[in-house]
Design a protein around this motif. Structure first.
Motif, PDB file in Angstrom:
ATOM      1  N   LEU A  11       0.851  -1.199   0.000  1.00  0.00           N
ATOM      2  CA  LEU A  11       0.000   0.000   0.000  1.00  0.00           C
ATOM      3  C   LEU A  11       0.877   1.236   0.000  1.00  0.00           C
ATOM      4  CD1 LEU A  11      -2.628  -0.802   2.817  1.00  0.00           C
ATOM      5  CD2 LEU A  11      -3.054  -0.774   0.351  1.00  0.00           C
ATOM      6  N   GLY A  29       3.915   1.105   2.580  1.00  0.00           N
ATOM      7  CA  GLY A  29       3.446   0.197   3.619  1.00  0.00           C
ATOM      8  C   GLY A  29       2.902  -1.072   2.997  1.00  0.00           C
ATOM      9  N   GLY A  30       2.044  -1.718   3.746  1.00  0.00           N
ATOM     10  CA  GLY A  30       1.554  -3.031   3.319  1.00  0.00           C
ATOM     11  C   GLY A  30       2.331  -4.062   4.110  1.00  0.00           C
ATOM     12  N   ASP A  31       1.638  -4.759   5.013  1.00  0.00           N
ATOM     13  CA  ASP A  31       2.368  -5.504   6.046  1.00  0.00           C
ATOM     14  C   ASP A  31       3.359  -6.527   5.520  1.00  0.00           C
ATOM     15  OD1 ASP A  31       0.252  -7.146   5.147  1.00  0.00           O
ATOM     16  OD2 ASP A  31      -0.042  -8.043   7.120  1.00  0.00           O
ATOM     17  N   ASN A  34       6.331  -4.954   4.024  1.00  0.00           N
ATOM     18  CA  ASN A  34       7.145  -4.452   5.137  1.00  0.00           C
ATOM     19  C   ASN A  34       8.033  -5.557   5.714  1.00  0.00           C
ATOM     20  OD1 ASN A  34       5.689  -2.061   4.877  1.00  0.00           O
ATOM     21  ND2 ASN A  34       4.368  -2.437   6.641  1.00  0.00           N
ATOM     22  N   TYR A  86      -3.096   4.073   1.677  1.00  0.00           N
ATOM     23  CA  TYR A  86      -3.682   4.325   3.000  1.00  0.00           C
ATOM     24  C   TYR A  86      -3.059   5.560   3.614  1.00  0.00           C
ATOM     25  CZ  TYR A  86       0.271   2.255   5.738  1.00  0.00           C
ATOM     26  OH  TYR A  86       1.483   1.970   6.315  1.00  0.00           O
ATOM     27  N   PHE A  97      -5.599   4.011  10.691  1.00  0.00           N
ATOM     28  CA  PHE A  97      -5.424   3.877   9.239  1.00  0.00           C
ATOM     29  C   PHE A  97      -6.727   4.164   8.495  1.00  0.00           C
ATOM     30  CE2 PHE A  97      -2.244   0.243  10.277  1.00  0.00           C
ATOM     31  CZ  PHE A  97      -1.242   1.164  10.525  1.00  0.00           C
ATOM     32  N   TYR A  99      -8.119   3.430   4.707  1.00  0.00           N
ATOM     33  CA  TYR A  99      -7.752   2.647   3.526  1.00  0.00           C
ATOM     34  C   TYR A  99      -8.496   3.093   2.269  1.00  0.00           C
ATOM     35  CZ  TYR A  99      -6.055  -0.929   6.860  1.00  0.00           C
ATOM     36  OH  TYR A  99      -5.420  -1.622   7.843  1.00  0.00           O
ATOM     37  N   ARG A 101      -8.394   1.010  -0.897  1.00  0.00           N
ATOM     38  CA  ARG A 101      -7.763  -0.187  -1.459  1.00  0.00           C
ATOM     39  C   ARG A 101      -8.759  -1.162  -2.079  1.00  0.00           C
ATOM     40  NH1 ARG A 101      -5.596  -2.824   4.094  1.00  0.00           N
ATOM     41  NH2 ARG A 101      -4.262  -3.968   2.651  1.00  0.00           N
ATOM     42  N   ILE A 130      -4.142  -9.927   6.924  1.00  0.00           N
ATOM     43  CA  ILE A 130      -4.490  -8.876   5.952  1.00  0.00           C
ATOM     44  C   ILE A 130      -4.451  -9.439   4.532  1.00  0.00           C
ATOM     45  CG2 ILE A 130      -3.920  -6.590   5.025  1.00  0.00           C
ATOM     46  CD1 ILE A 130      -2.662  -5.894   7.734  1.00  0.00           C
ATOM     47  N   ASN A 161      -2.409 -10.286  12.241  1.00  0.00           N
ATOM     48  CA  ASN A 161      -2.730  -8.922  11.775  1.00  0.00           C
ATOM     49  C   ASN A 161      -4.220  -8.664  11.549  1.00  0.00           C
ATOM     50  OD1 ASN A 161      -0.635  -7.183  11.930  1.00  0.00           O
ATOM     51  ND2 ASN A 161       0.148  -7.524   9.860  1.00  0.00           N
ATOM     52  N   ARG A 163      -7.455  -6.768  11.125  1.00  0.00           N
ATOM     53  CA  ARG A 163      -7.849  -5.408  10.743  1.00  0.00           C
ATOM     54  C   ARG A 163      -9.361  -5.393  10.566  1.00  0.00           C
ATOM     55  NH1 ARG A 163      -3.355  -4.900  12.025  1.00  0.00           N
ATOM     56  NH2 ARG A 163      -1.582  -3.947  10.951  1.00  0.00           N
ATOM     57  N   THR A 248       3.581   2.385  13.419  1.00  0.00           N
ATOM     58  CA  THR A 248       3.194   1.719  12.163  1.00  0.00           C
ATOM     59  C   THR A 248       4.362   0.863  11.656  1.00  0.00           C
ATOM     60  OG1 THR A 248       1.798   3.587  11.571  1.00  0.00           O
ATOM     61  CG2 THR A 248       2.403   2.084   9.793  1.00  0.00           C
ATOM     62  N   GLY A 249       4.070  -0.392  11.396  1.00  0.00           N
ATOM     63  CA  GLY A 249       5.103  -1.270  10.844  1.00  0.00           C
ATOM     64  C   GLY A 249       6.005  -1.905  11.887  1.00  0.00           C
ATOM     65  N   ASP A 252       5.532  -5.625  11.847  1.00  0.00           N
ATOM     66  CA  ASP A 252       6.102  -6.205  10.623  1.00  0.00           C
ATOM     67  C   ASP A 252       7.622  -6.253  10.713  1.00  0.00           C
ATOM     68  OD1 ASP A 252       3.451  -6.050   9.836  1.00  0.00           O
ATOM     69  OD2 ASP A 252       3.759  -4.143   8.793  1.00  0.00           O
ATOM     70  N   ALA A 288       5.955   3.167   7.791  1.00  0.00           N
ATOM     71  CA  ALA A 288       6.346   1.773   8.007  1.00  0.00           C
ATOM     72  C   ALA A 288       7.791   1.502   7.594  1.00  0.00           C
ATOM     73  CB  ALA A 288       5.392   0.850   7.256  1.00  0.00           C
TER      74      ALA A 288
HETATM   75  O1  KDG Z   1       1.457  -3.289   9.942  1.00  0.00           O
HETATM   76  C1  KDG Z   1       1.445  -2.066   9.237  1.00  0.00           C
HETATM   77  C2  KDG Z   1       0.433  -2.177   8.153  1.00  0.00           C
HETATM   78  O2  KDG Z   1      -0.813  -2.345   8.765  1.00  0.00           O
HETATM   79  C3  KDG Z   1       0.415  -0.975   7.281  1.00  0.00           C
HETATM   80  O3  KDG Z   1       1.614  -0.864   6.540  1.00  0.00           O
HETATM   81  C4  KDG Z   1      -0.791  -0.934   6.375  1.00  0.00           C
HETATM   82  O4  KDG Z   1      -0.707  -3.075   5.362  1.00  0.00           O
HETATM   83  C5  KDG Z   1      -1.317  -2.262   5.969  1.00  0.00           C
HETATM   84  C6  KDG Z   1      -2.670  -2.596   6.409  1.00  0.00           C
HETATM   85  O5  KDG Z   1      -3.338  -3.299   5.656  1.00  0.00           O
HETATM   86  O6  KDG Z   1      -3.074  -2.186   7.489  1.00  0.00           O
END
Ligand code: KDG
Length: 305
Positions: A11, A29-31, A34, A86, A97, A99, A101, A130, A161, A163, A248-249, A252, A288
């Motif tokens: 992301l 980002g994007g876990d 990361n 995000y 966060f 999003y 997406r 995620i 993770n 969310r 954040t991150g 990860d 991140a």
């Molecule tokens: O862990 C951090 C991630 O949550 C962040 O980079 C954004 O990938 C993401 C998400 O889907 O929350």
């Protein structure tokens, strides 16, 4: 052959820099991306699999992975599709966060697109809750990837993770708990794990995942460190407090550092100490990826005692 292959959604990131909300710092980002970058910065040979849009952000990611030494030769650029984004905002409870997406290229990945040879020749396949939450196709693709990894004797690493902006708790719980039972290494955070298992004590949560078949559980406890459990042994690995700017991150970074160190030494307890240090350092800057430490940074931090 790669140490770690990470599969999930990258992301583009915009991190709020001040209360006026007039300034946002662009980043990445994007876990699972990361995790791959954190592990690469800490010496592991890593690759990512996903799809990006044929847009500027997609190209930015390809360039980022090249710069970070993360193999992206299997990443698909999807014609006519977009890369997700995000925003990170900061409130009284830490970061939040937002999003943008839904329908992203990454969410359109389906099982027939999986790079099976790449999975089969990696030491660890890493996915997360995620990776599964973003679409039904992505979820199916995760299960197919995990099954292939298991058939080939590739270790499956899984960060829960959770969310809840992406899926409701009941569905998340069903999918995540089923996936944790297929994983060798389970990497939950305490808040997630409490919601997913209904249990409160870290010891009981570790036992829950070990009973489900995990070989290693590394349950992150925030400033209290990490509880690491393997069949027959459980230890609390303390963290060291730092003045965090943005967490954040951090989870990860823990995962990437933990996996990189564990693949080198085979010692999950030492790997968690290394992961704690790397994660603490990753909270010292915004976003991140930018603040993720390198080998020398973690060594210097650990040497300070
Ligand atoms: O862990 C951090 C991630 O949550 C962040 O980079 C954004 O990938 C993401 C998400 O889907 O929350």
């Amino acid at each position: 052959a790669f140490d770690i292959l990470a599969f999930g959604e990258p992301l583009m990131e915009f991190a709020q820099l001040d209360d006026s909300r007039r300034h946002y710092l662009p980043g990445f980002g994007g876990d699972t991306s990361n995790v791959a970058i954190a592990a690469a910065r800490l010496g592991a040979k890593t690759a990512v699999f996903t799809a990006v849009g044929d847009d500027a952000f997609g190209r930015d990611f390809l360039k980022l992975w090249d710069e970070e030494g993360v193999d992206r030769s299997s990443v698909i650029t999807m014609a006519g599709e977009r890369t997700g984004i995000y925003f990170i905002s900061y409130g009284p409870d830490g970061h939040e966060f937002s999003y943008y997406r839904a329908g992203s290229a990454a969410s359109l990945v389906r099982p027939s697109l999986l790079p099976l040879d790449l999975i089969g020749s990696s030491r660890v396949l890493h996915i997360s809750g995620i990776s599964q939450a973003i679409s039904v196709e992505a979820c199916d693709t995760c299960f197919a990837a995990v099954r292939h990894a298991r058939e080939k004797g590739v270790a499956v690493s899984y960060d829960t993770n959770l969310r809840l902006r992406l899926w409701p708790l009941d569905r998340a719980r069903a999918v995540i708990n089923a996936t944790a039972q297929l994983a060798d290494i389970v990497l939950p955070g305490l808040d997630d794990a409490r919601q997913l298992t209904g249990l409160d004590r870290p010891e009981d949560i570790c036992d829950f995942y070990l009973k489900g078949g995990a070989r290693i559980v590394a349950l992150t406890l925030g400033k209290d460190g990490t509880m690491v459990a393997v069949p027959g042994e459980r230890r609390l690995i303390a963290g060291r407090p730092v003045k965090a700017v943005d967490a954040t991150g951090a989870g990860d970074t823990f995962d990437g550092a933990f996996l990189a160190a564990w693949l080198r030494s085979g010692d999950p307890f030492a790997a968690a100490a290394y992961g704690n240090a790397a994660a603490a350092l990753s909270t010292l800057g915004h976003g991140a990826v930018a603040p993720m430490p390198r080998v020398a940074d973690v060594a210097a931090f650990l040497a300070k005692g």
